[in-house]
Design an enzyme around this catalytic site. Structure first.
Site, mmCIF file in Angstrom:
data_model
loop_
_atom_site.group_PDB
_atom_site.id
_atom_site.type_symbol
_atom_site.label_atom_id
_atom_site.label_comp_id
_atom_site.label_asym_id
_atom_site.label_seq_id
_atom_site.Cartn_x
_atom_site.Cartn_y
_atom_site.Cartn_z
ATOM 1 N N CYS A 422 1.173 -1.127 0.027
ATOM 2 C CA CYS A 422 -0.360 0.218 0.165
ATOM 3 C C CYS A 422 0.963 0.956 0.130
ATOM 4 C CB CYS A 422 -0.893 -0.429 1.338
ATOM 5 S SG CYS A 422 -1.871 0.845 1.680
ATOM 6 N N LEU A 424 1.211 5.500 -0.408
ATOM 7 C CA LEU A 424 -0.032 6.929 0.026
ATOM 8 C C LEU A 424 0.555 8.002 0.152
ATOM 9 C CD1 LEU A 424 -2.810 8.697 0.590
ATOM 10 C CD2 LEU A 424 -1.884 7.880 3.050
ATOM 11 N N GLU A 456 1.947 -4.410 -5.295
ATOM 12 C CA GLU A 456 0.749 -5.162 -5.578
ATOM 13 C C GLU A 456 -0.672 -4.714 -6.453
ATOM 14 O OE1 GLU A 456 -1.872 -6.822 -2.109
ATOM 15 O OE2 GLU A 456 0.513 -6.712 -1.206
#
Length: 559
Positions: A422, A424, A456
């Site tokens: 992840c 950000l 991913e």
């Protein structure tokens, strides 16, 4: 004796409701029971006819207002799905009732149905309004809807007052929009019947185009001084509780298009609310106060309900603890000893630092980081199970501490060699090159590990754009420095740590991969390389790059 038992059984059936409880007239029918038993010569048909007539008269004599009130108390439903209108709808017949008795009962039912035909239909459960909810706009009574199609609203998106309109104006605009849509639909049907391959615009379309051009002529003139003062006064009076005045900012045509889009979006939200996908007063946090920034959120994050229903959250920018009010935040900041993320600082160059945070050692911090990230990510599903992950948090330092810029998480043991789970960049640092720095740092770690990495899937929209831009830049830089005649995708992958699948997809998007005579050829497009060089020269010596010499990191054990 057999006859008396049968009459007693019939009267028991007449005195019990469909739900197992006794009707209101059951006590009145118990008294004549003994007399009826003593008078064995009274015909049974006469007794049942009188009972049916008495029930019909009682239903006709009830005032209409009282019937409506009783109906709203949700009595037991009949097999037809509606509430029983009177006792005559209940089963009072016996297996031995004659044809006349059934006719009398049917007549009583028809008379009762006629009297109750004016009653409003019962709403289905998912279409009922929660009248305890109120529109959050100050001074709004929740009446009307921006679409002009509903009588009430409970959200700002459907509030006429917030949009500086009245409920009647919304209804008038809705009628006007419907007429215009019907005209457009009729015109399209007419054009489809007479369509040709090279159809020229009709005279009506040409006139409409000229009218639109005429209406848009004065849209760039801007509001006058008086209008600006009016807008400022409106802003000072209502603040963020009302939409800014939009008149005279653009043309009437463009303003009407904007209003139409607002109404359509509000109608879509209303459909979702009726379907139960969203609810009034839902747990959507609208804004967060983070450091010196007030950030508007994009998506829902599963914060605890007592915090989520506030609509505004206060977050410490160093320890990421979330609070309910600014007073609590101020008190927390006075005693918070954190000035940077927990964990090890593995990279520093200038004011930019990267900290490696173990999800197992610093569980609370990583959970708070995931909850914060979900406010700006749509596809993120991991919030609390953070122990199998490492978090690499990028910060920018000043005299007050290390401020959160962005982060990416990475599995400690990834069987598919994913180097990012992840990623950000905080909204206040977007479009400044920090996202590309995070991606470059993740591939730098893969190079140190001597592995080929890939993010991913699925990637978010912004994530896909950032990765495509990064892969393009890496390939063009490699092509610019490459001096040989034959090039191998495997060699590119080993040198850049980019997965061959990502390299091929990027070459295809750049139209640099061609299949010729049974072989795949990589084309060296000089125009793209020259364009990339020009951008590099224009960018100059930017500090938004990762320096491998500033990395002080060894791969964790077990990876």
């Amino acid at each position: 004796m057999p006859r008396r038992r049968q009459v007693r059984a019939n009267r028991h059936m007449a005195g019990s409701g469909s739900d197992g409880t006794e009707d209101s007239d059951s006590s009145a029918e118990r008294e004549p029971t003994n007399s009826s038993e003593s008078d064995g010569n009274m015909p049974k048909r006469q007794r049942l006819t009188r009972a049916s007539t008495r029930l019909s008269q009682s239903s006709q004599d009830t005032p209409d207002l009282k019937r409506t009130a009783d109906h709203d108390e949700s009595p037991p439903l009949t097999p037809t799905g509606n509430a029983p209108s009177s006792e005559s709808e209940l089963d009072i017949s016996s297996p031995n009732a004659s044809h006349d008795e059934s006719q009398a009962k049917d007549q009583a039912n028809r008379d009762s149905d006629k009297d109750l035909s004016h009653r409003p239909k019962r709403r289905r459960c998912h279409e009922t309004y929660n009248f305890n909810m109120k529109c959050p706009t100050p001074g709004c009574n929740s009446l009307g809807h921006l679409t002009g199609k509903h009588e009430r609203h409970f959200a700002v998106s459907g509030c006429p007052l917030y949009h500086n309109l009245s409920a009647d104006e919304c209804k008038v605009k809705a009628i006007s929009r419907e007429k215009h849509e019907e005209e457009v639909k009729a015109q399209e049907e007419s054009n489809s019947r007479h369509a040709t391959r090279h159809q020229t615009p009709s005279s009506k379309q040409t006139r409409y185009k000229e009218q639109v051009a005429e209406m848009r002529k004065g849209r760039n003139s801007g509001p006058q001084k008086e209008q600006k003062e009016k807008h400022m006064e409106h802003r000072q009076t209502h603040g963020n509780t009302r939409e800014p005045l939009l008149e005279n900012i653009t043309s009437e045509y463009d303003l009407e298009l904007f209003r139409k889009a607002q109404a359509r979006a509000s109608e879509d939200l209303e459909k979702l609310r009726i379907q139960g996908q969203i609810t009034e007063g839902s747990n959507m946090i609208k804004t967060i106060l983070f450091g010196r920034y007030e950030l508007d959120t994009w998506y829902h994050s599963p914060y605890p309900e007592e915090y989520a229903r506030l609509g505004r959250l206060y977050v410490c920018e160093f320890c990421l603890k979330y609070m309910k009010s600014q007073t609590i935040l101020r008190r927390h900041m006075a005693k918070c000893v954190w000035k940077h993320p927990p964990g090890d600082e593995v990279y520093r160059k200038g004011a930019i630092s990267v900290f490696e945070v173990d999800g197992k050692k610093n569980k609370i911090y990583c959970q708070n980081l995931c909850l914060l990230a979900k406010l700006f990510l749509d596809h993120k599903t991991l919030y609390y199970d953070v122990e199998p992950f490492l978090f690499y948090v990028m910060t920018e330092a000043d005299n007050t501490g290390c401020h959160l810029v962005g982060y990416f998480s990475k599995e400690k043991n990834s069987f598919l060699n994913y180097n990012v789970s992840c990623i950000l960049t905080m909204p206040q640092y977007m479009r400044q090159g920090f996202g590309k720095m995070l991606i470059d740092f993740s591939y730098l770690l893969s190079k140190v590990e001597e592995k080929v990495g890939s993010p991913e899937r699925p990637l978010s929209d912004l994530g896909l754009i950032s990765y495509r831009s990064y892969w393009k830049e890496v390939l063009l830089r490699y092509m610019c420095n490459f001096q040989g005649k034959e090039i191998s995708i495997k060699e590119i992958s080993q040198e850049t740590a980019v997965n061959p699948v990502d390299i091929v997809s990027t070459l295809q998007s750049l139209q640099m991969l061609k299949y010729w005579k049974g072989k795949h050829l990589v084309l060296k497009r000089q125009d793209l390389i020259d364009e990339w060089k020009a951008k590099e020269i224009k960018r100059g010596n930017s500090n938004k790059t990762i320096d491998p010499s500033s990395l002080k990191w060894t791969p964790p054990k077990g990876t």
